[in-house]
Every structure is written in structure tokens, then in C-alpha cells.
Design a protein around this motif. Sequence first.
Motif, PDB file in Angstrom:
ATOM      1  N   LEU A  83     -10.344  69.661 132.849  1.00 54.50           N
ATOM      2  CA  LEU A  83      -9.646  68.786 133.777  1.00 54.50           C
ATOM      3  C   LEU A  83      -8.410  68.230 133.092  1.00 54.50           C
ATOM      4  O   LEU A  83      -8.527  67.546 132.074  1.00 54.50           O
ATOM      5  N   ALA A 127     -16.773  64.556 137.313  1.00 57.81           N
ATOM      6  CA  ALA A 127     -16.335  65.543 138.299  1.00 57.81           C
ATOM      7  C   ALA A 127     -17.568  66.097 139.004  1.00 57.81           C
ATOM      8  O   ALA A 127     -18.701  65.948 138.526  1.00 57.81           O
ATOM      9  N   GLU A 142     -16.843  60.154 148.432  1.00 54.35           N
ATOM     10  CA  GLU A 142     -15.617  59.353 148.576  1.00 54.35           C
ATOM     11  C   GLU A 142     -15.946  57.857 148.572  1.00 54.35           C
ATOM     12  O   GLU A 142     -15.230  57.063 147.960  1.00 54.35           O
ATOM     13  N   TYR A 146     -15.049  58.898 144.380  1.00 60.33           N
ATOM     14  CA  TYR A 146     -14.542  60.234 144.052  1.00 60.33           C
ATOM     15  C   TYR A 146     -13.396  60.596 144.994  1.00 60.33           C
ATOM     16  O   TYR A 146     -13.377  60.187 146.154  1.00 60.33           O
ATOM     17  N   GLN A 147     -12.481  61.401 144.475  1.00 52.28           N
ATOM     18  CA  GLN A 147     -11.380  61.925 145.282  1.00 52.28           C
ATOM     19  C   GLN A 147     -11.213  63.405 144.981  1.00 52.28           C
ATOM     20  O   GLN A 147     -11.312  63.820 143.812  1.00 52.28           O
ATOM     21  N   ASP A 149      -9.402  66.604 143.973  1.00 49.55           N
ATOM     22  CA  ASP A 149      -8.234  66.717 143.097  1.00 49.55           C
ATOM     23  C   ASP A 149      -7.379  67.946 143.384  1.00 49.55           C
ATOM     24  O   ASP A 149      -6.450  68.250 142.642  1.00 49.55           O
ATOM     25  N   GLY A 150      -7.698  68.667 144.461  1.00 49.26           N
ATOM     26  CA  GLY A 150      -6.900  69.824 144.849  1.00 49.26           C
ATOM     27  C   GLY A 150      -7.381  71.147 144.289  1.00 49.26           C
ATOM     28  O   GLY A 150      -6.866  72.209 144.658  1.00 49.26           O
ATOM     29  N   THR A 151      -8.374  71.129 143.410  1.00 52.20           N
ATOM     30  CA  THR A 151      -8.902  72.359 142.836  1.00 52.20           C
ATOM     31  C   THR A 151     -10.015  72.896 143.730  1.00 52.20           C
ATOM     32  O   THR A 151     -10.863  72.131 144.187  1.00 52.20           O
ATOM     33  N   ARG A 166     -13.270  70.418 144.242  1.00 57.43           N
ATOM     34  CA  ARG A 166     -13.642  69.604 143.087  1.00 57.43           C
ATOM     35  C   ARG A 166     -13.211  68.167 143.352  1.00 57.43           C
ATOM     36  O   ARG A 166     -12.095  67.899 143.766  1.00 57.43           O
ATOM     37  N   TYR A 167     -14.139  67.253 143.110  1.00 53.52           N
ATOM     38  CA  TYR A 167     -13.898  65.823 143.219  1.00 53.52           C
ATOM     39  C   TYR A 167     -14.006  65.221 141.827  1.00 53.52           C
ATOM     40  O   TYR A 167     -14.738  65.742 140.984  1.00 53.52           O
ATOM     41  N   ARG A 168     -13.303  64.122 141.605  1.00 51.04           N
ATOM     42  CA  ARG A 168     -13.426  63.439 140.324  1.00 51.04           C
ATOM     43  C   ARG A 168     -13.172  61.941 140.503  1.00 51.04           C
ATOM     44  O   ARG A 168     -12.575  61.519 141.474  1.00 51.04           O
ATOM     45  N   ARG A 169     -13.649  61.201 139.525  1.00 49.44           N
ATOM     46  CA  ARG A 169     -13.422  59.758 139.496  1.00 49.44           C
ATOM     47  C   ARG A 169     -13.472  59.280 138.060  1.00 49.44           C
ATOM     48  O   ARG A 169     -14.109  59.879 137.205  1.00 49.44           O
TER      49      ARG A 169
END
Length: 171
Positions: A83, A127, A142, A146-147, A149-151, A166-169
Motif C-alpha cells: 500500500l 486494509a 465505511e 474504511y474508504q 482506495d481505488g484499487t 480494496r478498502y483501508r483506514r
Amino acid sequence: MVHVREMDGADIEAVSTIRVRGWQAAYAGIVPRTYLDAMSVEDDAGRRRQWFSQRGRESKDLVAVGDRGPVGWICFGPCRGRLPGARRVGEVYALYVSPELIGRGIGRILLSEAHARMQDQGFEASALWVLRDNERARRFYERAGYQADGTTQDDVYDEITLSELRYRRVL
């Protein structure tokens, strides 16, 4: 309510039941019915026993336990991908709650405990991957901060390609 503890070998059958029933409920209408119908607790438990007994395994498993045993499960560990902009990233590999208990806060409790343990291990972010069409799970993550990330990545189930986000925070 429930309490959270580390999973042990005696929990494998219950966790496999939660996972298979969770897949069949959460992914109905998303993953092909033929794939979901072919899933079995016995097969999942066999694979889980092999995986659970591996030496040097870096992942951690927690169960949420109610008055009749495990009712939820989360698995997490080091992020399997790179990431950008993050040095130490953990990943939630799987999170399932018994379908009849969804919406009662069990998933939130498991996720919070996983986040705390990831922080204790020095992870700065978390993630996870979620199927694009799994709106309920996306809303859940969400709300937990988490958001996307465009991946994206694609998985194939019975010749049907489904996209994951893919989400991450930050932890």
C-alpha cells in the motif's frame, strides 16, 4: 451478549459453519448459486484444520462467543499487498457473523478487537477486500472508517468474474 477470545482448534467446526453459512447468505445474488451450493462445512473444516495447524502462521483468528458457542469470526494479519504511503499495514482477511445475528453489533465488536490487536502489533493502517456488489458489507466497513482506495482485483467463481475493491483506514 458476546465476548471475544482467540480461536482454538475446538472452534474449527463452528467457524466453518459460520463461514459457509455467511457466504451463502451474504453472497446470494452476487456469487453464482452453483458455487454457493457446492460449499460444505465439512470441506471448509478440513481445509481450516490444515491451515490452523501450520507452524509460523502470521494470521490471527478471533471468535465472538455467545451462550451457545462461537457466533462470529475474524481473521487478520499482515497486509498481503503493498500500500503506497503506509509503512506497517495489517489486513482483515475475513469477517463473518452467523447470518441470523447480523445487525446486532457482533461484527463491530470483532472488528474493533482486531483493530486494537493490529495496533498492539505496530500496524498503522488496516486494509481489506470486499466484493463490489456487496453493498451491505461496504456500508458496514465505511461506517467503521474504511474508504475504498481505488484499487481493484477480480476473482472468478464458476466462470463468472467478480470485482473486489480494496478498502483501508488508519488505525
